[in-house]
Design a protein around this motif. Structure first.
Motif, PDB file in Angstrom:
ATOM      1  N   ILE A 126     -58.118 106.956 -48.612  1.00  0.00           N
ATOM      2  CA  ILE A 126     -58.071 106.953 -47.000  1.00  0.00           C
ATOM      3  C   ILE A 126     -59.300 107.841 -46.416  1.00  0.00           C
ATOM      4  O   ILE A 126     -60.141 107.244 -45.494  1.00  0.00           O
ATOM      5  N   LEU A 127     -59.749 108.939 -47.121  1.00  0.00           N
ATOM      6  CA  LEU A 127     -60.847 109.777 -46.752  1.00  0.00           C
ATOM      7  C   LEU A 127     -62.169 108.891 -46.727  1.00  0.00           C
ATOM      8  O   LEU A 127     -63.186 108.919 -46.297  1.00  0.00           O
ATOM      9  N   GLU A 128     -62.066 108.129 -48.038  1.00  0.00           N
ATOM     10  CA  GLU A 128     -63.416 107.259 -48.262  1.00  0.00           C
ATOM     11  C   GLU A 128     -63.710 106.095 -47.336  1.00  0.00           C
ATOM     12  O   GLU A 128     -64.722 105.805 -46.853  1.00  0.00           O
ATOM     13  N   ARG A 129     -62.527 105.506 -46.776  1.00  0.00           N
ATOM     14  CA  ARG A 129     -62.479 104.705 -45.723  1.00  0.00           C
ATOM     15  C   ARG A 129     -62.936 105.026 -44.286  1.00  0.00           C
ATOM     16  O   ARG A 129     -63.724 104.506 -43.774  1.00  0.00           O
ATOM     17  N   ARG A 130     -62.705 106.304 -43.980  1.00  0.00           N
ATOM     18  CA  ARG A 130     -63.119 106.992 -42.907  1.00  0.00           C
ATOM     19  C   ARG A 130     -64.473 107.298 -42.848  1.00  0.00           C
ATOM     20  O   ARG A 130     -65.056 107.146 -41.847  1.00  0.00           O
ATOM     21  N   THR A 131     -64.981 107.642 -44.128  1.00  0.00           N
ATOM     22  CA  THR A 131     -66.316 107.734 -44.141  1.00  0.00           C
ATOM     23  C   THR A 131     -67.193 106.660 -44.183  1.00  0.00           C
ATOM     24  O   THR A 131     -68.657 106.646 -43.398  1.00  0.00           O
ATOM     25  N   ILE A 132     -66.809 105.744 -44.718  1.00  0.00           N
ATOM     26  CA  ILE A 132     -67.753 104.405 -44.506  1.00  0.00           C
ATOM     27  C   ILE A 132     -67.384 103.896 -43.209  1.00  0.00           C
ATOM     28  O   ILE A 132     -68.463 103.398 -42.680  1.00  0.00           O
ATOM     29  N   GLU A 133     -66.636 103.868 -42.243  1.00  0.00           N
ATOM     30  CA  GLU A 133     -66.415 103.307 -40.870  1.00  0.00           C
ATOM     31  C   GLU A 133     -66.984 103.975 -40.031  1.00  0.00           C
ATOM     32  O   GLU A 133     -67.821 104.876 -39.749  1.00  0.00           O
TER      33      GLU A 133
END
Length: 133
Positions: A126-133
């Motif tokens: 979830i944290l990685e997805r937020r960083t990418i977006e």
């Protein structure tokens, strides 16, 4: 003094319950570390649950079976939890900040590293997805 034995200082971690141990050993641990010591504990849904009293099951309660740490029954402020050999009765646990205990039959005490790793991986994704977006 020649026959005395010495032990290291008692620390809170000494009270951690291993439900794979025999019920008699868990019972002795609970009695040994109850007040004035910090108490015997395990984990329920990631929260520390402290037990103040216990006694091994007897009679018809011995017919109940489960996996170590599993709640098998509730009765008059006590819960029946499976130990390594037989179940034992433990006082209803106290949780941090005196939160109400919401135990259900089938709940399991203990810290299962596999579950914790799965939860951490999910949070990391979830944290990685937020960083990418």
């Amino acid at each position: 003094e020649a026959r005395a034995s010495w032990r290291a200082k008692r620390v809170p971690a000494d009270g951690c319950i291993d439900f794979h141990a025999e019920a008699e050993a868990v019972d002795r641990l609970v009695r040994a570390v109850s007040a004035p010591y910090p108490g015997a504990y395990s984990y329920l849904d990631g929260e520390r649950a402290v037990f103040n009293s216990s006694h091994p099951a007897s009679g018809s309660d011995l017919r109940r079976k489960g996996v170590p740490g599993q709640v098998l029954a509730r009765r008059q402020g006590m819960i029946l939890v499976q130990a390594g050999d037989i179940p034992l009765w433990l006082s209803e646990p106290s949780l941090p900040a005196d939160r109400p205990v919401r135990l259900r039959l089938g709940d399991r005490f203990g810290f299962r590293i596999e579950d914790e790793l799965r939860a951490l991986r999910k949070r990391l994704e979830i944290l990685e997805r937020r960083t990418i977006e």
